[in-house]
Design a protein around this motif. Structure first.
Motif, short mmCIF file in Angstrom:
data_model
loop_
_atom_site.label_atom_id
_atom_site.label_comp_id
_atom_site.label_asym_id
_atom_site.label_seq_id
_atom_site.Cartn_x
_atom_site.Cartn_y
_atom_site.Cartn_z
N VAL A 171 0.92 -1.11 -0.11
CA VAL A 171 0.00 -0.13 -0.18
C VAL A 171 0.60 1.14 0.04
O VAL A 171 1.99 1.45 0.46
CB VAL A 171 -0.79 0.23 1.44
CG1 VAL A 171 -1.54 1.36 1.55
CG2 VAL A 171 -2.00 -1.73 1.18
N HIS A 172 0.76 2.09 -0.74
CA HIS A 172 1.19 3.61 -1.04
C HIS A 172 1.23 4.24 -0.67
O HIS A 172 1.03 5.36 -0.18
CB HIS A 172 1.99 3.85 -2.53
CG HIS A 172 2.46 2.83 -3.21
ND1 HIS A 172 4.49 2.41 -2.96
CD2 HIS A 172 2.81 1.62 -4.39
CE1 HIS A 172 4.74 2.27 -3.51
NE2 HIS A 172 3.54 1.08 -4.38
N GLN A 173 -0.88 4.34 -1.17
CA GLN A 173 -1.89 5.56 -0.10
C GLN A 173 -2.77 5.29 -0.03
O GLN A 173 -3.88 4.68 -0.44
CB GLN A 173 -1.48 6.68 -1.25
CG GLN A 173 0.59 7.43 -1.39
CD GLN A 173 -0.27 8.99 -2.50
OE1 GLN A 173 -1.11 9.36 -2.65
NE2 GLN A 173 0.88 9.27 -3.08
N ILE A 174 -3.35 5.58 1.15
CA ILE A 174 -4.56 5.10 1.31
C ILE A 174 -5.17 6.66 2.56
O ILE A 174 -4.30 7.26 3.24
CB ILE A 174 -4.85 3.61 2.91
CG1 ILE A 174 -6.21 4.13 3.05
CG2 ILE A 174 -3.93 3.84 3.41
CD1 ILE A 174 -6.36 2.06 3.12
N ALA A 175 -6.45 6.46 2.25
CA ALA A 175 -6.69 7.81 3.03
C ALA A 175 -8.86 7.67 2.78
O ALA A 175 -8.92 7.32 2.39
CB ALA A 175 -6.43 9.30 2.49
N ALA A 176 -8.81 7.51 4.50
CA ALA A 176 -10.68 8.24 3.66
C ALA A 176 -10.84 8.31 5.06
O ALA A 176 -10.39 8.91 6.52
CB ALA A 176 -11.73 6.62 4.33
N SER A 177 -12.32 9.09 5.39
CA SER A 177 -12.96 9.89 6.13
C SER A 177 -13.48 8.68 6.77
O SER A 177 -13.24 9.93 8.53
CB SER A 177 -13.97 11.19 5.96
OG SER A 177 -14.88 10.74 5.14
N GLU A 178 -13.98 7.82 6.93
CA GLU A 178 -14.56 6.69 7.91
C GLU A 178 -13.84 5.57 7.71
O GLU A 178 -13.60 5.28 7.09
CB GLU A 178 -16.01 7.09 7.63
CG GLU A 178 -17.12 7.93 7.19
CD GLU A 178 -18.19 7.31 7.26
OE1 GLU A 178 -19.18 6.09 7.28
OE2 GLU A 178 -19.33 8.29 6.19
N PRO A 179 -13.88 5.54 9.29
CA PRO A 179 -12.95 3.83 9.99
C PRO A 179 -13.29 3.03 8.86
O PRO A 179 -12.84 1.91 8.39
CB PRO A 179 -12.90 3.98 11.03
CG PRO A 179 -12.97 4.82 11.45
CD PRO A 179 -14.46 5.51 10.21
N SER A 180 -14.80 2.47 8.26
CA SER A 180 -15.56 1.33 7.76
C SER A 180 -15.21 1.35 6.35
O SER A 180 -15.01 0.93 5.58
CB SER A 180 -16.80 1.56 8.15
OG SER A 180 -17.54 2.62 7.97
N ALA A 181 -15.17 2.49 5.88
CA ALA A 181 -14.64 3.15 4.12
C ALA A 181 -13.16 2.53 4.49
O ALA A 181 -12.20 2.01 3.18
CB ALA A 181 -14.28 4.32 3.55
N LEU A 182 -12.04 3.18 5.54
CA LEU A 182 -10.60 2.69 5.08
C LEU A 182 -10.82 0.65 5.01
O LEU A 182 -9.43 0.69 4.50
CB LEU A 182 -9.96 3.43 6.55
CG LEU A 182 -9.85 4.75 6.76
CD1 LEU A 182 -9.66 5.06 8.36
CD2 LEU A 182 -8.73 4.86 5.74
#
Length: 280
Positions: free
Chosen positions: A218-229
C-alpha cells in the motif's frame, strides 16, 4: 615502529576517495555489490537482486551527482545514495562494508552529500532511520538532522478481497481524493512523484476514500470513515496480505484499524529533516 604505523594509517586513509557517484567511474553493479555487503548484517534483511536494486533507485529518483561513494582500489566500500526532487533531497540508503567501519567514512560521505546539496541550492534533506539503529541516528543528529515524526510499518493478513463498496479508478483521480482526505503527507518512497510511473491498482470507495498500491504494498490510503478504510484494505488485498510502509503514527484511525485487524508492526522508523544550510 610508531612512525611506521602512523605512516601506514595515513596512506590507507589517503587511498580512500570520497567522490560523487557520477565522477567515480564505476557502474551500478559496483554500487549493488557494496549495498549487499553493507546490509548483510542490517536490522531488517535486505538483499535485493540487481534488477530490483536498480528499479528501486530509479523509482525513487537516484541522482548520481548528488550521491557519494567511498572508493578503495576501484571498489565501493561506502555510499550515500541520494535522490533529488525540486529543492529537496532524500537519502535513499547509506552503508559501509563491515570491514571498513570505524574509519569515519559514513560521516565523510554524509558531509560531502550535504555540502553538495548546499551548493546546488537545496533547501532541505530528508531521511528515515529504523528504531534501534542508534549509531546511525546519533550520526544524523550530529550532522544537524532533527526528527519530524514517527512512522510505523505493518503487515496485515487479509485473505478475503471485497470490492462491493469500491471500484477501480485511474491514478490521478485516486491521488486527488487521498490528498483531500489525508491529514499527512506520504514519505518520499510513497510520494506521488515517486510512484506515478509504477504499475498500480487505484481504488475508490463509495464514501469518498481511496487507496493505491501494487503487489500487496500500500503506497497511499485515506478515508474520512474507519469503515471505508477497512473496505479499502479488503479491496486491495488481492494477494492475500498487505504491507503498509511508513504510516504516520499520528494517524490514529488508520493505525488503530490495522492493529484491530491483526496487523503486525514490523518496523518503526523516525523521519528526519535537515534544513540547509547547516553542515556540522
Amino acid at each position: 615502529s610508531v612512525r611506521l604505523c602512523a605512516s601506514w594509517s595515513y596512506e590507507s586513509t589517503k587511498m580512500t576517495r570520497i567522490v560523487s557517484f557520477s565522477r567515480s567511474g564505476l557502474d551500478l553493479g559496483a554500487l549493488h555489490c557494496a549495498m549487499l555487503a553493507a546490509f548483510s548484517d542490517y536490522i531488517v534483511p535486505l538483499q535485493p537482486d540487481a534488477d530490483t536494486f536498480k528499479a528501486a533507485l530509479s523509482s525513487r529518483g537516484f541522482d548520481p551527482e548528488a550521491s557519494f561513494v567511498a572508493v578503495d582500489d576501484d571498489e565501493v566500500i561506502g555510499f550515500w545514495n541520494v535522490a533529488t526532487r525540486n529543492t529537496t533531497r532524500y537519502l535513499i540508503g547509506s552503508g559501509t562494508r563491515i570491514e571498513h567501519r570505524g574509519r569515519g567514512l559514513a560521516s565523510r560521505l554524509g558531509k560531502a552529500a550535504i555540502r553538495a546539496a548546499e551548493n546546488a541550492g537545496i533547501e532541505s534533506f530528508w531521511l528515515e532511520v529504523i528504531e534501534g539503529n542508534a549509531g546511525a541516528e546519533r550520526l544524523y543528529r550530529k550532522m544537524g538532522f532533527d526528527v519530524t515524526r514517527r512512522l510505523d510499518c505493518y503487515r496485515l493478513d487479509h485473505p478475503s478481497p471485497d470490492l462491493s463498496s469500491c471500484k477501480l479508478s485511474d491514478f490521478g483521480t485516486v491521488v486527488n481524493v487521498i490528498q483531500s482526505s489525508s491529514t499527512w503527507e506520504p514519505t518520499w518512497q510513497n510520494a506521488t512523484g515517486t510512484i506515478s510511473g509504477l504499475q498500480l491498482t487505484s481504488i475508490l470507495h463509495e464514501k469518498g476514500g481511496a487507496i493505491v498500491g501494487a503487489g500487496g504494498l500500500v503506497h497511499q490510503i485515506a478515508a474520512s470513515e474507519p469503515s471505508a478504510l477497512e473496505d479499502l484494505l479488503a479491496a486491495a488485498a488481492t494477494v492475500g496480505s498487505l504491507t503498509l510502509v511508513n504510516v504516520d503514527s499520528a494517524d490514529n484511525a488508520l493505525c488503530s484499524l490495522v492493529q484491530k485487524l491483526g496487523a503486525h508492526r514490523f518496523i518503526v522508523q523516525s523521519e528526519m529533516r535537515l534544513s540547509l544550510p547547516n553542515v556540522s
